[in-house]
Enzyme design. Sequence first.
Site, PDB file in Angstrom:
ATOM      1  N   GLY A 236      15.035  42.271  21.370  1.00  0.00           N
ATOM      2  CA  GLY A 236      14.597  42.554  22.737  1.00  0.00           C
ATOM      3  C   GLY A 236      13.261  43.277  22.767  1.00  0.00           C
TER       4      GLY A 236
ATOM      5  N   ASP B 156      20.628  54.113  22.143  1.00  0.00           N
ATOM      6  CA  ASP B 156      21.139  53.205  21.109  1.00  0.00           C
ATOM      7  C   ASP B 156      22.294  53.819  20.319  1.00  0.00           C
ATOM      8  OD1 ASP B 156      19.342  51.265  21.820  1.00  0.00           O
ATOM      9  OD2 ASP B 156      17.848  51.849  20.323  1.00  0.00           O
TER      10      ASP B 156
END
Length: 439
Positions: A97, A319
Amino acid sequence: MTDVTFQVLPGGSLSGAVRVPGDKSISHRAVMLASLAEGRSEVRGFLTGEDCLCTMKAFRAMGVRIDQLAETHLRVHGVGLHGLQEPAQALDLGNSGTSMRLMTGLLAAQRFPTTLIGDESLSRRPMRRIVEPLRQMGAQIETTARNTAPLRILPAGGGLSGISYKSPVASAQVKSGVLLAGLYASGRTEVLEPEASRDHTERMLRAFGVTVDAEPGRAALQGAQALHASDVEVPADISSATFFMLGAAIVPGSDLLLSDVGVNPTRTGVIEILQRMGADIELLNARRFGGEPVADLRVRGRQLHGIEVGHELVAAAIDEFPAVFVAAACARGETVVTGAAELRVKESDRIQAMCDGLQVLGISALAQADGARITGGRLGGGTVDSKGDHRVAMSFAIAGLRAEQPIRILDCGNVNTSFPGFANLAAASGLRISVRDAA
Ligand code: S3P
């Protein structure tokens, strides 16, 4: 397609000294900015995970010479802001991404067309968030009807114009994509965010000689500034270090040293969360690698307790939630995460993937729209599906340290996107992990 399974036997503890591979975000940016700079830059500590290799291949395909002098040492022969060439084929960005969103900004400003494609997971992820502000700047970008990749990026007829963009999401990928487009735009480009996202782009642009006006939650620059070559030393990735931090934190008696870890304050949310849960984490030997703060982390295990994690801690730990969910499962009491709806649009729907897996292991984990409620307890064993998500896979592998039965984790091939060598390094530190690769 390879089918990689992790098998983890219960028990063990992590000890010794570990240096995890280079930071993924910084490695992507190092290749991008060094490619756009005038002159030769050297990058040391580059992450050779598949995501960053996709970025490297894409720039090579646009005519940038990148010599790999050693495994993690690159020499990038910059071509200048206007030196990229039209690639012969669509650029395949795999699972990444970051490559796709940052490069969309950069490519929207080129005089040639490009097509960006990705794997199944990346082709499902939302691209409207980056396409929308770029269109406001004058970019010509086509997406699927669902606002996903493939992206077809055409030259912007009248060039790009700077904007002040109030982003609805705290996203470093959106901010960085818009700022990279802003390097080519007329006037000033500004991005405002609801929470401060990671600021590696701003820091590295400065190292390459660009004037950036930034503070937490806002970044701006003037267009038409040249980048000058600069060497980059990449810190160890705090997101990869997190799995080892978790492993040491959840097993009382562990004592682990993680060296050269990037501790940029926009990334250290996980340290704060684990410390609030009672973890013993010390930052030693604080120093800098270029514009980025670095430290060694000493982690000792002890019993954790549940906490509430609200939106103010989400961006700086974005994350790390798969690991936080495992910490919560090992903690005494309940942990409640809110304000983290972004987790649903990562490499997998991480709220669902983690809650499903924890339930298989016998933990009460209730998925909610923007987070989860997890009650710590005894971890059994069983087969969990990582959904092809590298961080979900590594989090469940570490859970094995506190499990009472073996854990089998399916679909772990994408661990190589961010952490090549994870299983070997974890095994050398004390995790009882083996890998089955049915290639
Ligand atoms: C990244 C930004 C974050 C993060 C991703 C890397 C980056 O994504 O989750 O792993 O390098 O800019 P968002 O910008 O979507 O939050």
